[in-house]
Design a protein around this motif. Structure first.
Motif, PDB file in Angstrom:
ATOM      1  N   THR A   5       0.834  -1.195   0.000  1.00 20.76           N
ATOM      2  CA  THR A   5       0.000   0.000   0.000  1.00 20.76           C
ATOM      3  C   THR A   5       0.874   1.252   0.000  1.00 20.76           C
ATOM      4  O   THR A   5       1.992   1.250   0.515  1.00 20.76           O
ATOM      5  CB  THR A   5      -0.945   0.028   1.219  1.00 20.76           C
ATOM      6  OG1 THR A   5      -0.170  -0.039   2.417  1.00 20.76           O
ATOM      7  CG2 THR A   5      -1.932  -1.125   1.162  1.00 20.76           C
ATOM      8  N   HIS A   9      -0.309   7.732   5.602  1.00 19.86           N
ATOM      9  CA  HIS A   9      -0.310   7.139   6.938  1.00 19.86           C
ATOM     10  C   HIS A   9       0.916   6.230   7.133  1.00 19.86           C
ATOM     11  O   HIS A   9       1.270   5.474   6.229  1.00 19.86           O
ATOM     12  CB  HIS A   9      -1.596   6.339   7.164  1.00 19.86           C
ATOM     13  CG  HIS A   9      -1.819   6.024   8.598  1.00 19.86           C
ATOM     14  ND1 HIS A   9      -1.201   4.987   9.234  1.00 19.86           N
ATOM     15  CD2 HIS A   9      -2.584   6.641   9.534  1.00 19.86           C
ATOM     16  CE1 HIS A   9      -1.576   4.950  10.501  1.00 19.86           C
ATOM     17  NE2 HIS A   9      -2.422   5.954  10.700  1.00 19.86           N
ATOM     18  N   PRO A  10       1.545   6.286   8.310  1.00 17.55           N
ATOM     19  CA  PRO A  10       2.764   5.495   8.552  1.00 17.55           C
ATOM     20  C   PRO A  10       2.585   3.979   8.468  1.00 17.55           C
ATOM     21  O   PRO A  10       3.569   3.266   8.315  1.00 17.55           O
ATOM     22  CB  PRO A  10       3.198   5.894   9.970  1.00 17.55           C
ATOM     23  CG  PRO A  10       2.316   6.985  10.414  1.00 17.55           C
ATOM     24  CD  PRO A  10       1.211   7.163   9.414  1.00 17.55           C
ATOM     25  N   ARG A  11       1.366   3.464   8.522  1.00 25.85           N
ATOM     26  CA  ARG A  11       1.184   2.007   8.446  1.00 25.85           C
ATOM     27  C   ARG A  11       1.282   1.468   7.009  1.00 25.85           C
ATOM     28  O   ARG A  11       1.262   0.262   6.804  1.00 25.85           O
ATOM     29  CB  ARG A  11      -0.130   1.600   9.104  1.00 25.85           C
ATOM     30  CG  ARG A  11      -1.353   1.939   8.293  1.00 25.85           C
ATOM     31  CD  ARG A  11      -2.630   1.366   8.909  1.00 25.85           C
ATOM     32  NE  ARG A  11      -3.781   1.990   8.296  1.00 25.85           N
ATOM     33  CZ  ARG A  11      -4.558   2.885   8.874  1.00 25.85           C
ATOM     34  NH1 ARG A  11      -4.329   3.264  10.114  1.00 25.85           N
ATOM     35  NH2 ARG A  11      -5.586   3.398   8.235  1.00 25.85           N
ATOM     36  N   ASN A  12       1.366   2.351   6.015  1.00 30.02           N
ATOM     37  CA  ASN A  12       1.519   1.906   4.626  1.00 30.02           C
ATOM     38  C   ASN A  12       2.909   1.304   4.409  1.00 30.02           C
ATOM     39  O   ASN A  12       3.860   1.646   5.105  1.00 30.02           O
ATOM     40  CB  ASN A  12       1.326   3.084   3.667  1.00 30.02           C
ATOM     41  CG  ASN A  12      -0.126   3.501   3.587  1.00 30.02           C
ATOM     42  OD1 ASN A  12      -0.954   2.781   3.060  1.00 30.02           O
ATOM     43  ND2 ASN A  12      -0.436   4.659   4.139  1.00 30.02           N
ATOM     44  N   ASP A  13       3.010   0.452   3.407  1.00 31.07           N
ATOM     45  CA  ASP A  13       4.312  -0.118   3.043  1.00 31.07           C
ATOM     46  C   ASP A  13       5.223   0.956   2.471  1.00 31.07           C
ATOM     47  O   ASP A  13       6.427   0.956   2.703  1.00 31.07           O
ATOM     48  CB  ASP A  13       4.128  -1.250   2.016  1.00 31.07           C
ATOM     49  CG  ASP A  13       3.287  -2.384   2.575  1.00 31.07           C
ATOM     50  OD1 ASP A  13       3.717  -2.995   3.562  1.00 31.07           O
ATOM     51  OD2 ASP A  13       2.194  -2.627   2.026  1.00 31.07           O
ATOM     52  N   VAL A  36       5.401   5.033   2.407  1.00 26.62           N
ATOM     53  CA  VAL A  36       4.839   6.256   2.978  1.00 26.62           C
ATOM     54  C   VAL A  36       5.235   7.449   2.107  1.00 26.62           C
ATOM     55  O   VAL A  36       6.416   7.662   1.820  1.00 26.62           O
ATOM     56  CB  VAL A  36       5.318   6.457   4.432  1.00 26.62           C
ATOM     57  CG1 VAL A  36       4.784   7.762   5.001  1.00 26.62           C
ATOM     58  CG2 VAL A  36       4.884   5.276   5.298  1.00 26.62           C
ATOM     59  N   SER A  72       4.836  11.287   2.299  1.00 23.47           N
ATOM     60  CA  SER A  72       4.418  12.369   3.192  1.00 23.47           C
ATOM     61  C   SER A  72       4.169  13.663   2.428  1.00 23.47           C
ATOM     62  O   SER A  72       5.084  14.420   2.172  1.00 23.47           O
ATOM     63  CB  SER A  72       5.429  12.575   4.308  1.00 23.47           C
ATOM     64  OG  SER A  72       6.709  12.197   3.923  1.00 23.47           O
ATOM     65  N   GLN A 111      -4.532   6.252   2.948  1.00 25.36           N
ATOM     66  CA  GLN A 111      -4.264   5.024   2.192  1.00 25.36           C
ATOM     67  C   GLN A 111      -4.700   5.331   0.761  1.00 25.36           C
ATOM     68  O   GLN A 111      -5.869   5.268   0.421  1.00 25.36           O
ATOM     69  CB  GLN A 111      -5.010   3.837   2.775  1.00 25.36           C
ATOM     70  CG  GLN A 111      -4.496   2.522   2.224  1.00 25.36           C
ATOM     71  CD  GLN A 111      -5.044   1.324   2.973  1.00 25.36           C
ATOM     72  OE1 GLN A 111      -6.207   1.299   3.373  1.00 25.36           O
ATOM     73  NE2 GLN A 111      -4.211   0.316   3.144  1.00 25.36           N
ATOM     74  N   SER A 129      -2.700   0.939  -3.993  1.00 28.36           N
ATOM     75  CA  SER A 129      -1.977  -0.305  -3.719  1.00 28.36           C
ATOM     76  C   SER A 129      -1.407  -0.850  -5.014  1.00 28.36           C
ATOM     77  O   SER A 129      -1.906  -0.555  -6.106  1.00 28.36           O
ATOM     78  CB  SER A 129      -2.887  -1.348  -3.065  1.00 28.36           C
ATOM     79  OG  SER A 129      -3.848  -1.807  -3.987  1.00 28.36           O
TER      80      SER A 129
END
Length: 105
Positions: free
Chosen positions: A24, A28-32, A34, A36, A43, A46
């Motif tokens: 992804t 957001h920092p949880r993406n593979d 990021v 910024s 998100q 993908s």
């Protein structure tokens, strides 16, 4: 293994190997991957890779995902495709470049 060259304002910021079947991209920092920038959705998109084929899908982002100047929903990525999200430019580089085959008949 295919990779993305990520640039902003003509400056390369990072190179990312597409090392997982689904990766992804977003703010957001949880993406593979990021990205910024405030105009990139949390998100945003993908990339799914199956064998040598990679597919880009916009995940209903606010500002859209563009490939070679065209807004996409889903797109089969090809070597040297240029993906744009906000002011981020991502160049897709395939590793196993296969010649296009044409069928007659």
């Amino acid at each position: 293994m295919a990779k993305l060259i990520i640039s902003r304002n003509g400056q390369v910021e990072q190179q990312v190997q597409l090392s997982k079947e689904r990766m992804t991209l977003g703010r957001h920092p949880r993406n593979d991957i990021v990205l910024s920038h405030p105009a990139v959705s949390g998100q945003h998109a993908s990339i799914v890779t199956i064998l040598d084929d990679s597919f880009l899908e916009d995940l209903h982002s606010t500002n859209g995902t563009f490939v070679n100047g065209h807004r996409i929903g889903k797109h089969f990525l090809q070597h040297k495709d240029v993906i744009v999200m906000a002011d981020m430019q991502l160049e897709f580089l395939a590793d196993g470049i296969r010649p296009l085959t044409f069928r007659v008949g």
